[in-house]
Design a protein around this motif. Structure first.
Motif, PDB file in Angstrom:
ATOM      1  N   VAL A 107      31.028  39.659 -30.826  1.00  0.00           N
ATOM      2  CA  VAL A 107      30.068  40.162 -31.813  1.00  0.00           C
ATOM      3  C   VAL A 107      30.045  41.694 -31.863  1.00  0.00           C
ATOM      4  O   VAL A 107      29.198  42.290 -32.513  1.00  0.00           O
ATOM      5  N   THR A 125      35.132  28.656 -26.582  1.00  0.00           N
ATOM      6  CA  THR A 125      34.903  30.042 -26.983  1.00  0.00           C
ATOM      7  C   THR A 125      36.142  30.826 -26.598  1.00  0.00           C
ATOM      8  O   THR A 125      36.569  30.791 -25.437  1.00  0.00           O
ATOM      9  N   PHE A 181      32.074  36.545 -20.917  1.00  0.00           N
ATOM     10  CA  PHE A 181      30.716  36.202 -20.463  1.00  0.00           C
ATOM     11  C   PHE A 181      30.836  34.942 -19.604  1.00  0.00           C
ATOM     12  O   PHE A 181      30.558  33.835 -20.051  1.00  0.00           O
ATOM     13  N   THR A 224      33.267  41.899 -26.610  1.00  0.00           N
ATOM     14  CA  THR A 224      32.461  40.765 -27.070  1.00  0.00           C
ATOM     15  C   THR A 224      32.931  40.381 -28.466  1.00  0.00           C
ATOM     16  O   THR A 224      33.460  41.222 -29.200  1.00  0.00           O
ATOM     17  N   ARG A 275      25.685  28.065 -22.223  1.00  0.00           N
ATOM     18  CA  ARG A 275      25.406  27.814 -23.636  1.00  0.00           C
ATOM     19  C   ARG A 275      26.024  26.493 -24.076  1.00  0.00           C
ATOM     20  O   ARG A 275      25.617  25.904 -25.075  1.00  0.00           O
TER      21      ARG A 275
HETATM   22  C1  SIN Z   1      30.859  36.436 -27.229  1.00  0.00           C
HETATM   23  O1  SIN Z   1      31.326  37.536 -27.139  1.00  0.00           O
HETATM   24  O2  SIN Z   1      31.583  35.462 -27.417  1.00  0.00           O
HETATM   25  C2  SIN Z   1      29.405  36.141 -27.110  1.00  0.00           C
HETATM   26  C3  SIN Z   1      28.529  37.300 -27.027  1.00  0.00           C
HETATM   27  C4  SIN Z   1      27.073  36.939 -26.935  1.00  0.00           C
HETATM   28  O3  SIN Z   1      26.671  35.795 -26.706  1.00  0.00           O
HETATM   29  O4  SIN Z   1      26.294  37.843 -27.120  1.00  0.00           O
END
Ligand code: SIN
Length: 489
Positions: A289, A231, A156, A287, A163
């Motif tokens: 998540v 991240t 992302f 991702t 963020r």
């Molecule tokens: C991620 O994959 O690190 C974040 C995904 C998200 O913010 O939805």
């Protein structure tokens, strides 16, 4: 099909867009074709130090800028991102691969962090605490931590950066950003929005380099950098924890995940299928998540599998800029290898391949890193996919009978980022949400990400929260002031 970009960008240091010391550059390529889509300076240690110098020099002015002014700049940056959404999204698809519609969605998601934290900037309240001794007064102040570094991932490229930068800027911190070398062009375009919104020179600085280790080492050994937000993988996160020990640096870590996706007998099956698809196949499964294990209760297993298979079979794989593409390429050939290894391992150990399970290598796919959207039936604990993050478009299904059994299966992971389940029973909804050992729970929802919620994990998924009302706390130090001898009233 829209054409990919061709963009040669620069480092941003102290308000100037410049080349790397020595002038070296690296190519940025399209994972769908292998073609060059731009280039970035290959920053050196001197460039990283210069970026930290610039952030340190800008700090006194920025932290004393009224919060309302910082908020205005953040809101303006969000507006500019929306105005330039087509350009940023096209760059993102060109270098990252995700379908254009998803890339546009990410630009909006990314802009929402600036907007959300603009609001939070204006609400950095302190406290007045009743003193133990009535002759005293006690204040609690919340102050910016100082210079921060943001190390951001390729999956992302816009949203994971905003963020971090949103709360940093809102709190009054200045930043050095190091984006993933696969996706630096999106980062540069977003930073141009911040600059054009009126952020003073040095408030945000961009360093790109192929040598991520050198950048991290320079950041971690510089005493002026007070906090790092990262991240990425759990493996690298552990290295950063070790590196942070020397100077006791503050860290926020959003690391790997291995989300369970549970479908109980009483779920709305169509909603559950949509939810799993959204969670599993978003960004081609890349991702943190993403659902990595789907647990389906025996009574609805066959019906669920049939509905899921019909939807997955209808997914169009292709270049992210091509009309109708749902699944783009994976980021590189190693990502394809990993997805395929998980599939082959599972099949060798008894899982049934329902659909997919192949690298796509013919015709338009010949020079890209494509993997067919895949479903595995009958995944067990013996298979690598049960415990390891796949980061690809592979859904593995496991049958279960009871609530206790599935909670135990779901919590059997070193990771603890996101988890999901579907049920219409509200007593169970509350119970299961409380029992899942994860930082995020989606109940009857496959997409849980937003700017206004605290995003982050437990266990080896990291620590710290991004977004929500607590997201700004990661960029603030708490100081208490005892004022003695004031007297009583
Ligand atoms: C991620 O994959 O690190 C974040 C995904 C998200 O913010 O939805």
């Amino acid at each position: 099909m829209a054409t990919t970009i061709n963009l040669d960008e620069h480092l941003l240091i102290g308000g100037s867009w410049i080349d790397a010391t020595g002038g070296a550059r690296f190519d940025v390529t399209d994972p769908a074709t292998g073609n060059k889509v731009g280039s970035m300076p290959n920053g050196t240690e001197a460039d990283v130090k210069a970026a930290i110098d610039a952030a340190a020099a800008a700090l006194p002015g920025w932290r004393s800028t009224p919060a309302i002014q910082r908020a205005r700049i953040l809101r303006k940056a969000a507006d500019l991102m929306r105005e330039r959404a087509e350009e940023i999204a096209t760059a993102m698809t060109s270098e990252q691969g995700k379908a254009l519609a998803e890339a546009k969605g990410e630009v909006e998601y990314a802009a929402s962090f600036f907007e959300w934290f603009a609001g939070e900037a204006e609400r950095v309240y302190g406290e007045v605490v009743p003193p133990m001794n009535t002759n005293n007064r006690v204040l609690v102040l919340r102050q910016p931590v100082g210079v921060v570094a943001a190390i951001t991932p390729w999956n992302f490229p816009a949203a994971m950066m905003t963020r971090k930068l949103g709360p940093a800027m809102a709190a009054g911190c200045t930043s050095v950003v190091k984006p993933a070398s696969a996706t630096p062009l999106t980062a540069a375009l977003v930073l141009r929005c911040i600059e054009d919104a009126g952020a003073p020179a040095g408030v945000v600085n961009l360093v790109t380099s192929r040598d991520a280790g050198m950048v991290a080492n320079t950041i971690f050994t510089d005493g002026r950098v007070k906090k790092i937000s990262f991240t990425g993988s759990t493996e690298i996160g552990k290295d950063l924890i070790r590196a942070s020990a020397e100077q006791v640096k503050r860290l926020s870590l959003e690391l790997g995940g291995h989300a369970p996706y549970i479908i109980f007998d009483d779920a709305d099956l169509d909603e559950a299928v949509e939810g799993l698809i959204a969670s599993k196949y978003r960004n081609a499964g890349q991702t943190c998540v993403c659902a990595n294990r789907a647990f389906v209760q025996r009574g609805v297993y066959d019906a669920f599998l049939a509905k899921l298979t019909a939807k997955v079979d209808a997914m169009k794989v292709g270049h992210g800029l091509a009309e109708g593409t749902v699944i783009g390429p994976l980021i590189d050939s190693r990502a394809v290898d990993k997805a395929d290894e998980h599939v082959q391992d599972a099949v060798a150990k008894g899982a049934k391949l329902v659909t997919g399970g192949v690298r796509l290598t013919d015709g338009e796919f010949a020079n890209g890193s494509f993997y067919a959207p895949t479903i595995l039936d009958g995944v067990t604990k013996e298979m690598d996919i049960f415990y390891e993050e796949t980061f690809g478009p592979v859904a593995g299904l496991t049958v279960f009978d009871t609530e206790d059994e599935v909670i135990e299966l779901a919590n059997d992971s070193i990771y603890g980022l996101a988890s999901y389940f579907h049920t219409k029973d509200y007593a169970r909804l509350m119970r299961v949400a409380e029992r899942l050992e994860y930082g995020i729970v989606g109940a009857n929802a496959g997409i849980i990400s937003a700017a206004n919620v605290p995003f982050g994990g437990v266990k080896q998924s990291g620590y710290g929260r991004e977004g929500g009302s607590v997201g700004i706390d990661e960029y603030l130090d708490v100081k208490y002031v005892l004022m003695g001898g004031v007297g009583t009233v």
